[in-house]
Design a protein around this motif. Structure first.
Motif, short mmCIF file in Angstrom:
data_model
loop_
_atom_site.label_atom_id
_atom_site.label_comp_id
_atom_site.label_asym_id
_atom_site.label_seq_id
_atom_site.Cartn_x
_atom_site.Cartn_y
_atom_site.Cartn_z
N VAL A 70 68.90 -31.59 -69.59
CA VAL A 70 67.92 -31.14 -70.08
C VAL A 70 67.31 -29.52 -69.49
N VAL A 71 66.77 -28.22 -70.34
CA VAL A 71 67.07 -27.68 -70.49
C VAL A 71 65.14 -26.70 -70.57
N GLY A 72 64.63 -25.84 -70.45
CA GLY A 72 63.74 -24.82 -70.66
C GLY A 72 63.64 -24.08 -71.40
N ASP A 73 62.68 -24.27 -72.35
CA ASP A 73 62.90 -23.59 -73.56
C ASP A 73 63.10 -21.71 -72.97
N HIS A 74 62.46 -21.79 -72.12
CA HIS A 74 62.10 -20.27 -71.43
C HIS A 74 63.61 -19.72 -70.24
N ASP A 75 64.12 -20.56 -70.09
CA ASP A 75 65.22 -21.09 -69.19
C ASP A 75 65.97 -20.09 -68.96
N PHE A 76 66.64 -19.80 -67.44
CA PHE A 76 68.12 -19.54 -68.00
C PHE A 76 69.30 -19.46 -69.05
N VAL A 77 69.69 -20.72 -69.60
CA VAL A 77 70.09 -20.89 -70.14
C VAL A 77 69.93 -20.60 -71.70
N ARG A 78 70.80 -19.91 -72.65
CA ARG A 78 70.72 -19.10 -73.86
C ARG A 78 70.82 -21.09 -74.52
N LEU A 79 69.15 -21.60 -75.28
CA LEU A 79 69.38 -22.83 -75.94
C LEU A 79 70.92 -22.78 -77.07
N GLU A 80 71.02 -21.74 -77.71
CA GLU A 80 72.63 -22.07 -78.19
C GLU A 80 73.67 -22.24 -77.18
N HIS A 81 73.68 -22.68 -76.62
CA HIS A 81 74.43 -22.86 -75.26
C HIS A 81 73.94 -23.93 -75.18
N ALA A 82 73.58 -24.59 -74.83
CA ALA A 82 73.32 -25.87 -74.01
C ALA A 82 73.23 -26.19 -75.00
N VAL A 83 72.78 -26.29 -76.34
CA VAL A 83 73.37 -27.08 -77.76
C VAL A 83 74.95 -27.18 -78.15
N GLN A 84 75.61 -26.11 -77.78
CA GLN A 84 77.11 -26.31 -77.71
C GLN A 84 77.62 -27.71 -77.04
N MET A 85 76.97 -27.03 -75.53
CA MET A 85 77.60 -27.65 -74.30
C MET A 85 76.61 -29.27 -74.91
N HIS A 86 75.96 -29.73 -74.81
CA HIS A 86 75.75 -31.22 -75.76
C HIS A 86 76.62 -31.53 -76.81
N GLY A 87 77.57 -30.38 -78.01
CA GLY A 87 78.51 -31.40 -78.30
C GLY A 87 79.75 -30.94 -77.91
N LEU A 88 79.69 -30.80 -76.73
CA LEU A 88 80.90 -31.38 -76.33
C LEU A 88 80.84 -32.80 -75.60
N ILE A 89 80.59 -32.90 -75.01
CA ILE A 89 80.36 -33.57 -73.74
C ILE A 89 80.28 -35.95 -74.72
N PRO A 90 81.00 -36.21 -74.72
CA PRO A 90 80.79 -37.27 -75.43
C PRO A 90 79.68 -37.87 -75.19
N GLY A 91 78.57 -38.10 -76.68
CA GLY A 91 77.34 -39.01 -76.07
C GLY A 91 76.33 -38.28 -75.43
N ALA A 92 76.87 -37.12 -75.22
CA ALA A 92 75.24 -36.83 -75.00
C ALA A 92 73.67 -36.48 -75.10
N GLN A 93 72.83 -36.40 -74.38
CA GLN A 93 71.52 -36.63 -74.50
C GLN A 93 70.94 -34.98 -74.32
N LEU A 94 70.69 -33.96 -75.42
CA LEU A 94 70.01 -32.57 -75.26
C LEU A 94 68.12 -33.33 -75.05
N ALA A 95 67.94 -32.79 -73.80
CA ALA A 95 65.82 -32.58 -73.85
C ALA A 95 65.46 -31.31 -73.17
N VAL A 96 64.79 -29.98 -73.77
CA VAL A 96 64.31 -29.21 -74.22
C VAL A 96 62.81 -28.80 -73.91
N LEU A 97 62.60 -28.51 -72.62
CA LEU A 97 61.09 -28.78 -72.10
C LEU A 97 60.37 -27.41 -72.55
N PRO A 98 59.46 -27.66 -73.11
CA PRO A 98 58.43 -26.66 -73.65
C PRO A 98 57.33 -25.52 -72.69
N GLY A 99 57.72 -24.23 -72.86
CA GLY A 99 56.54 -23.96 -71.68
C GLY A 99 57.56 -23.86 -70.52
#
Length: 253
Positions: free
Chosen positions: A202-231
């Motif tokens: 889970v990341v915020g759309d204005h978080d410390f974590v780059r959204l591209e990085h979160a997507v990469q992490m999502h792809g590396l962890i088998p079966g992971a789910q990703l949620a981006v919270l708006p605002g």
């Protein structure tokens, strides 16, 4: 709610138990750096504890847990959490960790995979380039809209002065936590690929974590789910109880 202190690896580790001590796996909550149970989870803990046993703890040097002569290292913190579960007689728990607590939860799932049922990592990066440049550059902090606000920092200081066993050391402790956050070695793609527990990011759309990085992490962890919270900023993610509670409840089952 009940609370206590566990003798863990040289710490007197503060913890609280909330909710229903039923037959299911408990949920462990791990707060962010410079924060406390309430500052991280005050908006969502009551709803998460409805019908579920929730164990919330304060990590080394945070809140009511006194610091010791030891680096704040996620490997040590993960071992502390595993030892707390031993103390409480909990074989396996679901874990929700935020920021520093999320790094700790990730390390726990790698070092003690049999202790983790389901894993929710909130605002977590896996490599040093995972944050936006402004987060890693102190010269940009004053103008960054992603950083904690003056009010956030005031609350951190006041909570430390109110709760810490040694309340006069906030500045030194903040420097220690900052150094710890900057020294996290990160995890390799192979390590992330070895995570065997069901994982939600889970990341915020204005978080410390780059959204591209979160997507990469999502792809590396088998079966992971990703949620981006708006605002949602870094500090704002766990304040979005309208989104976090149903997301967590749906994932944990």
């Amino acid at each position: 709610m009940s609370s206590g202190y566990a003798p863990v690896n040289g710490l007197r580790m503060y913890y609280e138990e909330h909710g229903d001590p039923g037959p299911g796996r408990p949920l462990v909550l791990l707060h962010g750096g410079l924060l406390t149970i309430d500052l991280s989870f005050g908006e969502i803990l009551p709803e998460l504890a409805a019908g579920r046993r929730v164990i919330a703890t304060e990590l080394q040097g945070h809140g009511r847990t006194a610091d010791i002569e030891r680096d704040i290292d996620v490997r040590f913190l993960a071992d502390d959490v595993a030892a707390l579960l031993d103390h409480l007689g909990v074989g396996q728990a679901d874990v929700l960790g935020f920021s520093l607590g999320g790094w700790t939860a990730l390390q726990l799932a790698l070092d003690h995979p049999d202790r983790v049922g389901r894993l929710i990592l909130v605002s977590v990066s896996y490599a040093s380039d995972g944050f936006y440049p402004e987060i890693s550059d102190p010269a940009q902090h004053a103008t960054s809209t992603r950083m904690p606000t003056e009010e956030d920092f005031r609350q951190m200081r006041e909570a430390y002065e109110r709760l810490a066993p040694d309340p006069g050391h906030f500045e030194a402790f903040a420097a220690k936590v900052s150094h710890a956050a900057g020294s996290v070695p990160g995890w390799t793609p192979a390590e992330l690929a070895g995570i065997s527990v069901a994982t939600m990011l889970v990341v915020g759309d204005h978080d410390f974590v780059r959204l591209e990085h979160a997507v990469q992490m999502h792809g590396l962890i088998p079966g992971a789910q990703l949620a981006v919270l708006p605002g949602a900023t870094h500090m704002g993610v766990l304040r979005r109880s309208d989104l976090m509670v149903p997301l967590a409840a749906g994932f944990l089952g």
